[in-house]
Design a protein around this motif. Sequence first.
Motif, PDB file in Angstrom:
ATOM      1  N   MET A 258     -11.592   0.145  -8.327  1.00  0.00           N
ATOM      2  CA  MET A 258     -10.492  -0.615  -7.718  1.00  0.00           C
ATOM      3  C   MET A 258     -11.010  -1.760  -6.866  1.00  0.00           C
ATOM      4  O   MET A 258     -10.519  -2.898  -6.963  1.00  0.00           O
ATOM      5  CB  MET A 258      -9.640   0.313  -6.849  1.00  0.00           C
ATOM      6  CG  MET A 258      -8.758   1.270  -7.612  1.00  0.00           C
ATOM      7  SD  MET A 258      -7.903   2.418  -6.487  1.00  0.00           S
ATOM      8  CE  MET A 258      -6.890   1.285  -5.536  1.00  0.00           C
ATOM      9  N   ARG A 259     -12.002  -1.480  -6.016  1.00  0.00           N
ATOM     10  CA  ARG A 259     -12.533  -2.538  -5.135  1.00  0.00           C
ATOM     11  C   ARG A 259     -13.147  -3.674  -5.949  1.00  0.00           C
ATOM     12  O   ARG A 259     -12.971  -4.853  -5.625  1.00  0.00           O
ATOM     13  CB  ARG A 259     -13.573  -1.941  -4.182  1.00  0.00           C
ATOM     14  CG  ARG A 259     -12.964  -1.063  -3.099  1.00  0.00           C
ATOM     15  CD  ARG A 259     -13.975  -0.758  -2.011  1.00  0.00           C
ATOM     16  NE  ARG A 259     -15.049   0.070  -2.491  1.00  0.00           N
ATOM     17  CZ  ARG A 259     -15.089   1.414  -2.382  1.00  0.00           C
ATOM     18  NH1 ARG A 259     -14.088   2.054  -1.799  1.00  0.00           N
ATOM     19  NH2 ARG A 259     -16.109   2.095  -2.845  1.00  0.00           N
ATOM     20  N   LEU A 263     -11.675  -7.657  -6.042  1.00  0.00           N
ATOM     21  CA  LEU A 263     -12.500  -8.810  -5.672  1.00  0.00           C
ATOM     22  C   LEU A 263     -12.662  -9.768  -6.842  1.00  0.00           C
ATOM     23  O   LEU A 263     -12.565 -10.992  -6.684  1.00  0.00           O
ATOM     24  CB  LEU A 263     -13.868  -8.332  -5.182  1.00  0.00           C
ATOM     25  CG  LEU A 263     -13.871  -7.612  -3.823  1.00  0.00           C
ATOM     26  CD1 LEU A 263     -15.216  -6.965  -3.550  1.00  0.00           C
ATOM     27  CD2 LEU A 263     -13.519  -8.583  -2.702  1.00  0.00           C
ATOM     28  N   GLN A 264     -12.908  -9.218  -8.043  1.00  0.00           N
ATOM     29  CA  GLN A 264     -13.151 -10.077  -9.201  1.00  0.00           C
ATOM     30  C   GLN A 264     -11.916 -10.872  -9.606  1.00  0.00           C
ATOM     31  O   GLN A 264     -12.016 -12.004 -10.083  1.00  0.00           O
ATOM     32  CB  GLN A 264     -13.632  -9.229 -10.383  1.00  0.00           C
ATOM     33  CG  GLN A 264     -15.057  -8.717 -10.222  1.00  0.00           C
ATOM     34  CD  GLN A 264     -15.480  -7.804 -11.373  1.00  0.00           C
ATOM     35  OE1 GLN A 264     -14.643  -7.361 -12.170  1.00  0.00           O
ATOM     36  NE2 GLN A 264     -16.769  -7.522 -11.460  1.00  0.00           N
ATOM     37  N   THR A 265     -10.752 -10.299  -9.427  1.00  0.00           N
ATOM     38  CA  THR A 265      -9.512 -10.956  -9.844  1.00  0.00           C
ATOM     39  C   THR A 265      -8.812 -11.675  -8.691  1.00  0.00           C
ATOM     40  O   THR A 265      -7.691 -12.182  -8.866  1.00  0.00           O
ATOM     41  CB  THR A 265      -8.536  -9.933 -10.462  1.00  0.00           C
ATOM     42  OG1 THR A 265      -8.282  -8.898  -9.502  1.00  0.00           O
ATOM     43  CG2 THR A 265      -9.115  -9.319 -11.717  1.00  0.00           C
ATOM     44  N   LEU A 302      -7.679  -5.883   1.113  1.00  0.00           N
ATOM     45  CA  LEU A 302      -7.390  -4.635   0.417  1.00  0.00           C
ATOM     46  C   LEU A 302      -8.651  -3.992  -0.157  1.00  0.00           C
ATOM     47  O   LEU A 302      -8.698  -2.774  -0.349  1.00  0.00           O
ATOM     48  CB  LEU A 302      -6.381  -4.874  -0.716  1.00  0.00           C
ATOM     49  CG  LEU A 302      -4.899  -4.684  -0.355  1.00  0.00           C
ATOM     50  CD1 LEU A 302      -4.459  -5.686   0.691  1.00  0.00           C
ATOM     51  CD2 LEU A 302      -4.025  -4.777  -1.593  1.00  0.00           C
ATOM     52  N   ALA A 303      -9.685  -4.810  -0.413  1.00  0.00           N
ATOM     53  CA  ALA A 303     -10.916  -4.273  -0.995  1.00  0.00           C
ATOM     54  C   ALA A 303     -11.754  -3.488   0.012  1.00  0.00           C
ATOM     55  O   ALA A 303     -12.808  -2.956  -0.354  1.00  0.00           O
ATOM     56  CB  ALA A 303     -11.753  -5.409  -1.603  1.00  0.00           C
ATOM     57  N   THR A 304     -11.295  -3.400   1.275  1.00  0.00           N
ATOM     58  CA  THR A 304     -12.016  -2.552   2.243  1.00  0.00           C
ATOM     59  C   THR A 304     -11.450  -1.133   2.250  1.00  0.00           C
ATOM     60  O   THR A 304     -11.728  -0.354   3.149  1.00  0.00           O
ATOM     61  CB  THR A 304     -11.950  -3.145   3.667  1.00  0.00           C
ATOM     62  OG1 THR A 304     -10.573  -3.193   4.101  1.00  0.00           O
ATOM     63  CG2 THR A 304     -12.543  -4.532   3.716  1.00  0.00           C
ATOM     64  N   ILE A 329      -7.527   1.284   4.958  1.00  0.00           N
ATOM     65  CA  ILE A 329      -8.023  -0.081   4.727  1.00  0.00           C
ATOM     66  C   ILE A 329      -8.711  -0.494   6.021  1.00  0.00           C
ATOM     67  O   ILE A 329      -8.059  -0.678   7.057  1.00  0.00           O
ATOM     68  CB  ILE A 329      -6.875  -1.037   4.359  1.00  0.00           C
ATOM     69  CG1 ILE A 329      -6.201  -0.548   3.071  1.00  0.00           C
ATOM     70  CG2 ILE A 329      -7.399  -2.462   4.177  1.00  0.00           C
ATOM     71  CD1 ILE A 329      -4.946  -1.326   2.699  1.00  0.00           C
ATOM     72  N   LYS A 330     -10.009  -0.610   5.962  1.00  0.00           N
ATOM     73  CA  LYS A 330     -10.816  -0.773   7.173  1.00  0.00           C
ATOM     74  C   LYS A 330     -10.445  -2.019   7.966  1.00  0.00           C
ATOM     75  O   LYS A 330     -10.411  -2.001   9.198  1.00  0.00           O
ATOM     76  CB  LYS A 330     -12.305  -0.813   6.801  1.00  0.00           C
ATOM     77  CG  LYS A 330     -13.234  -0.886   7.989  1.00  0.00           C
ATOM     78  CD  LYS A 330     -14.689  -0.902   7.543  1.00  0.00           C
ATOM     79  CE  LYS A 330     -15.630  -1.003   8.739  1.00  0.00           C
ATOM     80  NZ  LYS A 330     -17.041  -1.065   8.304  1.00  0.00           N
TER      81      LYS A 330
END
Length: 444
Positions: A258-259, A263-265, A302-304, A329-330
Motif C-alpha cells: 500500500m505504501r 507514493l508511486q501513484t 497517507l504513506a506513513t 498515520i504517523k
Amino acid sequence: MTEEENIDIEKELDELLTKIQPDLQDVIKRSFTNVALQQTKNGEQIKPDILEDISYFAKNTQVNLTRIELLKPPTFHMQAVSLDLKSMGLTLRCSLGEVNIKGLYSAFNENLYNLIPVMAEGHVLISLSNVTADVNVGLVIEDDAYSFINPGIEFSHDEVLVKLSWPSPQRSGGYEFVTTEQLAKHIDDLPLTAAISLPLFALLRLKLERHLRQVLRQATSVSDVMCCNPSMLEAYSSMVDRLAENGNRVVDLVLINMRRTLLQTCREVLELPPLHATFLHKIGSVSFIGKLETDTGWVKNLATINRINDVSVSRLDPMMTSFHVTLSIKDLQIGYDEYRIKAMGVSCAGRAEASFRDNALRLALRVGLARWEPYAQLDDLRLTRLDGMDLHASGLGPLSGLSSKLRAWLRAAPVASAIAAQLQHELRTALAELSLWDVVHGKR
C-alpha cells in the motif's frame, strides 16, 4: 527438549486451554461486574468529559457546537462473553444504557435567520437510548496478566433524540425558552448528530477500553491459568508469539504494498472540498455576521500508515483465517492553502493547516478458500479516532479571536471519509496482487 517432548507439551497445552476456557470466561464475567461496582462505589468521575468544539455545514447553514459535555459517565453491564484462548481472542457485548450529551449551539442561515429564532443560538441536548457495544479484542500477556490489543468496538442504539432550546422574545418583554425536538433511528441520520458521532464514539471507546483493561488485570494471573507449570507457560508464550509473528508477516506485506503504490501513484495526498460558512461571532452582547471561504484543501502523508502493535489472528475453521490490527498515520496533516474571513467590517486571509498526532484506524481482513480457490477479503478499514489536533494558521491578525472557530471548521472537513475511501481502494488493490493464502500457510 526433543521433538517428541515438544509435541507432547503442545498436546497438553491444547487440552488445558480447552479445559480452563469456560472457568476463565466466568472469572472475566464476574470481574467485569466487580469493576463496574467499584467505579459506582468510588464515584469515579470527578470532572465531566468535554468534547472539542465541532462544526457542520449543510447547504447554506453552518452550525457550531461548543461546550459539549457527556452528562453522566456510562456504566458498562455485560450481556454476553465468549473467550477463545487458542486464538487469543475475546468477544463480548455490554450495555451502556442511555447516553446523553449537552452543549451550546450557534447557527446562521442566510435565508431564514430573520424568520426562525431557532437559527440563532441556544442549548442542545442529544440522547441515545439503549446503547450497546459489541467488542472484539485480541489478547496478549503483560506481566503475568492478560491485556488486549486491536479493540474492535461497534456501538448501536435504539433511537437518537435531539432537543434544541433557544430564548424567544415575548411581546410583553423579556425572553422565554422554546424547545423543539427531532427524532431519528441512527446518529448519522441527522447532520447535527452525524457531526458528533466520531468524537463521541471515540470517547465511549476510550472509557470501555479502560474498563476492560482493569477487568483483565484483576481477573487472573497467566501462571495460575497454566497451573504454575514452567514448561506449559513457556509453550503457551511460544504459541502466542507464533500467532503474532504469522499475523505481522501477512499485514506487513499488505502495508508495504500500500505504501509503495501510494507514493508511486502520487495518491498519498488527497483533495478536500472547499469550505464555505456564514457564522455569528459575538463580542460581549453584540453579534456580528461573518463569512469564511477556502480554496480546495488537502490531506497528506497517507504513506506513513503503519501498525502500532502486533496483529491478532483467529482461525474460525481450517479454510479461513481472520486478521485484526490497529493502524496509525504517523504524520497525518490536513490544510487549506488559502482561507478568507470577513467579519465586523474586517477581513483577513492566510494559510491553515493542522496535524493529528493521535489517530487510529481499525483494519480487519480475512484469507481463505472458497470452492478451493484462495481469496483475500477486506472486512473493515476506517478511522476510529482523530484527536490531538495542532493548528497552525497565518494571517488571522485582528480576527485572532476566531482561532477556536477555525479549529472547528477544519474538524468539519470530511477527513475520515476521504482517508477511508482511499486506503480501502489501496488495500483491495494490494489484496488482489498478493498471494496471501500461500503466505498464511508457509508456502512463501
